[in-house]
Each structure stands twice: as C-alpha cells, then as structure tokens.
Design an enzyme around this catalytic site. Structure first.
Site, PDB file in Angstrom:
ATOM      1  N   ASP A   1       0.872  -1.177   0.000  1.00 20.93           N
ATOM      2  CA  ASP A   1       0.000   0.000   0.000  1.00 20.93           C
ATOM      3  C   ASP A   1       0.915   1.234   0.000  1.00 20.93           C
ATOM      4  O   ASP A   1       2.149   1.132   0.018  1.00 20.93           O
ATOM      5  CB  ASP A   1      -0.936  -0.051   1.221  1.00 20.93           C
ATOM      6  CG  ASP A   1      -2.176   0.806   1.015  1.00 20.93           C
ATOM      7  OD1 ASP A   1      -2.154   1.712   0.150  1.00 20.93           O
ATOM      8  OD2 ASP A   1      -3.174   0.594   1.722  1.00 20.93           O
TER       9      ASP A   1
HETATM   10  C1  BGC Z   1      -5.467   2.778   0.690  1.00 16.73           C
HETATM   11  C2  BGC Z   1      -5.711   1.667  -0.311  1.00 16.73           C
HETATM   12  C3  BGC Z   1      -5.638   2.243  -1.710  1.00 16.73           C
HETATM   13  C4  BGC Z   1      -4.309   2.914  -1.901  1.00 16.73           C
HETATM   14  C5  BGC Z   1      -4.115   3.489  -3.280  1.00 16.73           C
HETATM   15  C6  BGC Z   1      -4.201   3.546   0.357  1.00 16.73           C
HETATM   16  O1  BGC Z   1      -3.971   4.611   1.178  1.00 16.73           O
HETATM   17  O2  BGC Z   1      -5.354   2.211   1.984  1.00 16.73           O
HETATM   18  O3  BGC Z   1      -6.953   1.063  -0.051  1.00 16.73           O
HETATM   19  O4  BGC Z   1      -5.833   1.223  -2.640  1.00 16.73           O
HETATM   20  O5  BGC Z   1      -4.200   3.971  -0.971  1.00 16.73           O
HETATM   21  O6  BGC Z   1      -4.812   4.658  -3.473  1.00 16.73           O
END
Ligand code: BGC
Length: 750
Positions: free
Chosen positions: A310
């Site tokens: 992430d």
């Molecule tokens: C979120 C994810 C998301 C990613 C990309 C993160 O901060 O927890 O769910 O897919 O950002 O935007």
C-alpha cells in the site's frame, strides 16, 4: 536522489517533445508483436530481453501525478518528466491519484501519451492501477455502485458480479487494466474509516462476495476484464484503537479462521493481485512478515499473482513503524519478505536503492526474477501487449449499467424499523423532506467518488438524482435541509414547514471520508442531527429516518422514536432513486444488515460472539444488546418458514448436510427474502460462537407463493482452527441449526 532534485534535472535537460502531437489521436503501433502470446516460453523470452534495471523498474510503482502538470484542466502530461522517469526509473506501473475524475477524452489522451513514451523508451507496457472500488469512479459519467458494505447488504452475488463486470468495462474504456478492489478485510470495528469498503463482519458473506467481485472484474467473457486486487492482507480491518493504519492484535487461529479465508476465496477465484495492509499485526508490520507473505500466502494459499504494497509502506517501515533504521534496510526487509511491487509512490530512492542492493549482491537476481515474472505474467494475461482497442470503447454510464446500479442499490437498502406499516408511504400524503442528505448526492456517493474523500466531489453536471429529486416525481413534497451534518442552518423555517406535513422524511448522514481522514473518536451521530431529530419529534408527526452512512452511527433517541428507519449505506449514483422508490413502495426492500448495528458507544460486538458475551450485570443473558442484529432487515411482504428438515440427524465429518425448508410469501406483493442458515456448535473444546452463518440464498416469491429451499453444507466447514493448527477441525458432538424462527439438532460423528 529525491523528487525535487529530479524535477530540477528535468528542467535542465529539457528536450523538445511535442505534446500537441500526442493529444491528437494517433494510431498506437503494436508493441513487439511477438510479445502478445501468453505461453511460458513467451514470458521467458520477454524476461530474457530485460536488463536488471528493467526488472527492478517493474517492481516500482509511481504516482502518475509526478508526470502531470499541476492543476490543468483538461489534463496535461509533463512529457519531459514522463520521459525522464521512464528512462531513469524503468517503472512497471503507475497508480492513480490525480485528485479528480477525468473525462474519457482525458483518459484516452493520458493512456496514449504514456504508451507512446513507454515505447520510445523500449519498455514493456505499464500496469495502470486505480481505486475503482465501487465503479469506475474516476471517469466522469461512469456509474457508481453502492460501496461494498451496501453491496453485501443486498446478499445478491449475481448483482455484485454484474456490477464488477461493469466496473471492469468502464475502467477499460478509460484505458485502466487494474483496480485495487475488492476489500476483503472484515468490518468488525465500525470506528475504522474503511469499514464501509468491506463486505461487513461475517467471514462467510465476505468470502461469497469476494468471489462474485473477483469473478466479475476478471471475467474474460467480455474481453475487457481488469485485474482485481484483494486487499489489505491481512487483519487490516481490526485496528485495536479503531484508527486507520494502526496496530492489530489477532491470534493465529482466529486469523486463520476468520481473516485469511476471504483472501483464500479471492485467490481460488483467480485474483491477480493482493495488496498488503499498512498495519502491524501482533507487533510485526505486514510488509516484513515473511511468514504471512510467503509461507502462508504463496505456499499454503497458492497465490501466484502480484503482491503489491500500500501507499509508501516500505518507507513507513523506518518512518512510522520503526522496525528498521533506514530506507535501504526497509527495502531489503520487504523484498526478502516477499513484496513484488512497491507503491512507492513519490520518491525515486526506492528504485535506485533496490538496484544497488541487487548489484551489491544483497538481494539475489533470482529473487528479482521471481517478482518480475509475476508482474509481466499479469500484464500478458491482461492483454497489455496487444493493441489497446478498448481505448475507443465509449460504453460509459449506459442505461443497462445504470439499471444494475439501481437494482443493487434497491436490494441493498435495509429497512431496520417500520412501526405500524409507516412505510411504504401513501403518495397522497403531504411529506416534508429534510436533513443534510435529502438533496445532496455527495452523501449517496461517499468517498472514492469523483474525488478521494468525496465531500469535495463535483457532480452537479451529472444527472444523478438526489432522494428529494426522485420523491418529488412520486409524491407531494416540500424540502428544506434545515441543517448540515454538524451545523444548524435554518431550523426554525424547517420546523415551521414540517408542522404542515403529515410525514417527515429526515435524511441523515456523516460527511463522506475514508482512510486517515475518516478517523473518528466516537460512533455517536452528530449532536446537530440528534437535536434536530428531537425538535422534529416534538411536533408529533411520524418521522421516517433515512441514513446514508459510512458505518453504524449510534442513534439513541432516533432509534427509539422514529416511526421508520432506513439504512441506505452509500448507495451510489442510482441511490437517490432507489431510496425514494423504497419509501413509496415502488421497490419492496430486501436488504439485510451485513454487520451488527451497535446500541452503545462501548457495546460493540459481532453476532458470532461467545456465550460469555451475553452475560449481563445481573448474571442473566441480556449482555448482547445491539440496536439491530446482523442479518436483520424488514420487507413489505411477510415471509414465513415451515417444515425445516435435515437429511439426517447424524452425520460424519466428511459428509454433506442437506437442509430443506419451506419459505412462503404471505404478504400482498412480490418480495425477496434472504434465507440464512446459522449453525451453533453446542459444546466445543474452544469457546464456540453462539452461532455462525453457514449458508444463504436470496429467493424471490410472488404473493402467496411458497418454495422449498435446499442447502448443502459441508460438515467439515463447521469446524474451527485450534491454536497451532493450519486448518479447521470439526469436533464430534451436537450442533443446532436455525433458519428463520425454526431450528433442528444434528450430531456429528467421527
Ligand atoms: C489505501 C488503499 C488504496 C491505496 C491506493 C491507500 O492509502 O489504503 O486502499 O488502494 O491507498 O490509493
């Protein structure tokens, strides 16, 4: 080198690249014809043509924002930045945080421009990943489905499958082949800001929904499938303090019994990628948990796809989690644990350091080959080496897509309370519609709308109906919001208007938000809304409360005194219409709660709690006292259950238990009922849950129609995971099965 130095270098080395040429539609030449086959040999030949720089680049995902000129509308690529990044970082993927939704034309231009420079730099096609978590929300004009929590409330896998297929189609129309969905974390902590993005608290429901979603997104039949991404591995949805990206404590056996199975279901359905959670689990940040990332995910669960981090989570190992002392050590630890691709997403140090680690022999080339192979394989499977015809596909927001959004919203809406058949409303009644969500579609769309957080979403140009707009078409309506979520507006005028009505429809909400910005300290609904309800209640006119919510907010007097309560979740672009249609009876509601709706601030519990959780201060069994139970939801029809029978009352642990029950619609209209089968292990060597959902079917019946509903339940699945064990074990003994208000016992033998 950090991003600012690079920007400066770009300035110094400005090449002349004619962006104007790129913005005009040009034909995209085929990238290396010979790469279009998906055989292992082909994969080998692609990989053997790649340098170590190219391979390390494949493992690098940057934010596309780095190559866009700031604040341009229409969007403009900074071609020097793009060219520079591709030349020097050899990246494998872009992820999308542009800050707003793009038009199809903008998407087309962006994807073609990227492709042109990719080719110019002798790179293989990039994987463009996006958070299309309830429709292709970052494409203007796309349909937006209810968020996952609402989708789960429909208990309708077919509709979830169709919605996912449409999401894929509309993403592909935007040139996007990879979506960061579905979330298969369980929603068992309602304070958590991504609660609404889950399929709720139950593992069985989450497993079934995960399969529907992955199968729809990746459905090859329509030829425009995208890669799915099961996230956030694993246990992310249960932060101890309720805040996003914080510590999670889950025992190994509960992890295996509740939290890993939805990932397993997604993997068995073929999910192409998995995203690692940002949290630490029992003290170990997930990104360095080699046991869970490699031994369990790869070796036990058989996951062969791409494992992506992430946002900035490798860097967070030393910055936030403090388990390493610097970036180099963080990268070494994460890659050794099993990470394939780093969502970097805004520094150039990752690529340079990883390359250096390989050149210094601290990470083997073989390890890099493993990850690169998985990434390239995903690209091949998604057809990225073929000509991207789909860029010309303009099937966005079509009537048939809207219809699925409407059906899914209609079937998700959950009527929690309906005193004396207040609902459906008679169309002749004089209705006063009020509250922050009455005529503001941002509360229907929620976060991940046309923007990340949703409150700043601009949707005025689109034809999405509010609750009020649709009610106006059906009945005699007066409107005044009266309040915002946390602010009094014109309450006196609103009360005056309300006093002239025969029914009040009060549309409450919380401001859309997700992730960290959605961290809250209390579950109670805002004071402004509570007080407004009480003042309206003083008028002694029936109040129908409609909740467009991210998560269960405690209702206090509202739950007690409202004549009817409708939970609409965040119902998407057709949500306003669906809600109004439920209110007026155009739709017979069939949504059921996918979580336990709490009554008290600190009385949070799930339906599958232990018997001890039911013991109250007087040693009675009223200790579990939620506002509404998991699986609850009212219909305008009356369904009755009869003739429950089990094939046998004694089964072996490898048997299939056959369950038959008769369902009848005794109401005066066609309706749908979710038949839910719960089973309780009466005595077990580890504290058993009072009950567990083991199967369900959504059945539609005409008035006076009845149907025999059959279930086949694998007895093995009724087991539980003992500490230290990897899989479930079913103990011999008595079990109770319940469906509706009926129950029957059976004995499991070894
Ligand atoms: C979120 C994810 C998301 C990613 C990309 C993160 O901060 O927890 O769910 O897919 O950002 O935007």
């Amino acid at each position: 080198m950090d991003i600012f130095c690079v920007k400066k270098m770009i300035e110094r080395n400005r090449e002349k690249v004619l962006i104007v040429i790129l913005s005009i539609a040009f034909s995209v030449p085929l990238i290396a014809q010979e790469m279009s086959l998906s055989s292992d040999n082909k994969l080998d030949s692609i990989l053997s043509a790649m340098s170590i720089e190219d391979k390390v680049g494949q493992m690098t995902q940057l934010n596309v924002k780095l190559v866009l000129k700031p604040e341009k509308n229409p969007i403009q690529v900074d071609s020097q930045a793009l060219d520079f990044i591709l030349k020097n970082q050899r990246i494998g993927s872009f992820m999308n945080t542009i800050g707003r939704a793009l038009t199809l034309m903008e998407w087309n231009y962006l994807q073609k421009t990227i492709r042109y420079f990719v080719e110019k730099n002798d790179l293989i096609p990039l994987l463009y990943g996006i958070d299309a978590v309830h429709g292709a929300n970052y494409t203007m004009g796309s349909v937006i489905f209810p968020h996952q929590l609402g989708q789960a409330a429909s208990w309708n896998e077919d509709l979830v499958f169709k919605a996912s297929e449409i999401t894929a189609l509309e993403c592909r129309a935007s040139g996007i082949p990879w979506v960061f969905a579905p979330i298969v974390d369980l929603g068992r902590q309602p304070l958590w800001g991504q609660f609404f993005e889950t399929y709720g608290e139950d593992v069985f429901l989450a497993e079934r929904m995960a399969v529907a979603s992955v199968s729809g997104l990746q459905n090859k039949d329509q030829g425009l499938n995208v890669g799915g991404c099961a996230k956030h591995y694993v246990g992310y949805g249960l932060p101890q303090n309720g805040k996003d990206r914080t510590t999670v404590h889950i025992s190994d056996n509960i992890l295996r019994e509740l939290h890993i199975p939805p990932f397993k279901a997604a993997i068995d359905a073929g999910v192409m990628s998995v995203m690692i959670g940002s949290h630490d689990l029992n003290g170990l940040p997930m990104n360095v948990n080699r046991y869970l990332l490699t031994n369990v995910l790869r070796d036990e669960l058989g996951f062969e796809g791409v494992l992506v981090t992430d946002w900035a989570d490798i860097k967070n190992l030393h910055i936030t989690h403090r388990v390493t002392s610097d970036y180099r050590r963080s990268i070494l630890a994460a890659i050794s644990a099993g990470v394939d691709m780093a969502m970097v997403p805004e520094d150039f140090i990752f690529y340079e350091t990883l390359l250096d680690l390989v050149l210094a022999g601290e990470i083997s080339e073989e390890r890099i080959n493993q990850s690169t192979r998985r990434i390239v394989d995903m690209k091949v499977k998604l057809g990225l080496f073929d000509e991207q015809d789909y860029l010309l596909n303009k099937k966005i927001g079509e009537e048939s897509h809207q219809r699925v959004a409407y059906d899914l919203a209609s079937e998700s809406i959950t009527v929690l309370k309906n005193v004396n058949h207040t609902l459906p409303l008679n169309k002749k009644l004089k209705v006063f519609v009020t509250g922050p969500a009455a005529n503001d579609i941002r509360f229907q769309i929620g976060a991940w709308g046309r923007t990340w957080q949703g409150m700043d979403t601009i949707v005025t140009s689109e034809s999405i109906m509010s609750i009020y707009a649709r009610m106006k078409e059906l009945g005699e309506i007066a409107l005044l919001p009266g309040i915002a979520v946390d602010k009094i507006l014109d309450v006196d005028s609103a009360l005056n208007m309300a006093s002239k009505a025969e029914v009040i429809v009060l549309c409450l909400s919380e401001n859309p938000s997700t992730e960290k910005p959605a961290d809250i300290n209390s579950l109670t609904i805002s004071n402004t809304q509570l007080e407004y309800f009480n003042r309206l209640h003083n008028l002694e006119i029936p109040i129908v409360v409609v909740l467009s919510q991210n998560r269960p907010r405690l209702l206090g007097d509202i739950a007690e005194n409202a004549s009817a309560v409708i939970l609409a979740y965040q119902s998407g672009s057709m949500g306003g219409k669906a809600i109004a249609d439920v209110i007026y009876g155009e739709v017979n509601p069939s949504g059921k709660l996918p979580f336990t709706y709490p009554r008290y601030e600190h009385g949070i519990s799930t339906y599958d709690h232990a018997y001890a959780d039911e013991v109250d201060p007087m040693y009675g069994t009223n200790g579990f006292n939620p506002e509404w139970e998991f699986g609850h939801g009212l219909s305008y029809s009356e369904f009755t259950y009869s003739n429950l029978s089990l094939g046998r009352d004694s089964v072996f642990k490898d048997d299939t238990l056959i369950v038959l029950v008769e369902l009848e619609n005794k109401g005066s209209r066609t309706g749908k009922e979710v038949v839910q089968v719960y089973i309780s292990d009466e005595v077990a060597s580890l504290v058993p849950s009072v009950k567990r959902l083991r199967d369900f079917k959504k059945i539609e019946l005409d008035k006076n129609q009845s149907k025999l509903v059959t279930f086949h339940i694998d007895v093995h699945d009724l087991g539980f995971v003992h500490p230290g064990e990897a899989s479930k074990y079913v103990e011999s003994g008595w079990f109770t099965l319940s469906v509706g208000d009926l129950s029957a016992r059976f004995f499991v033998r070894h």
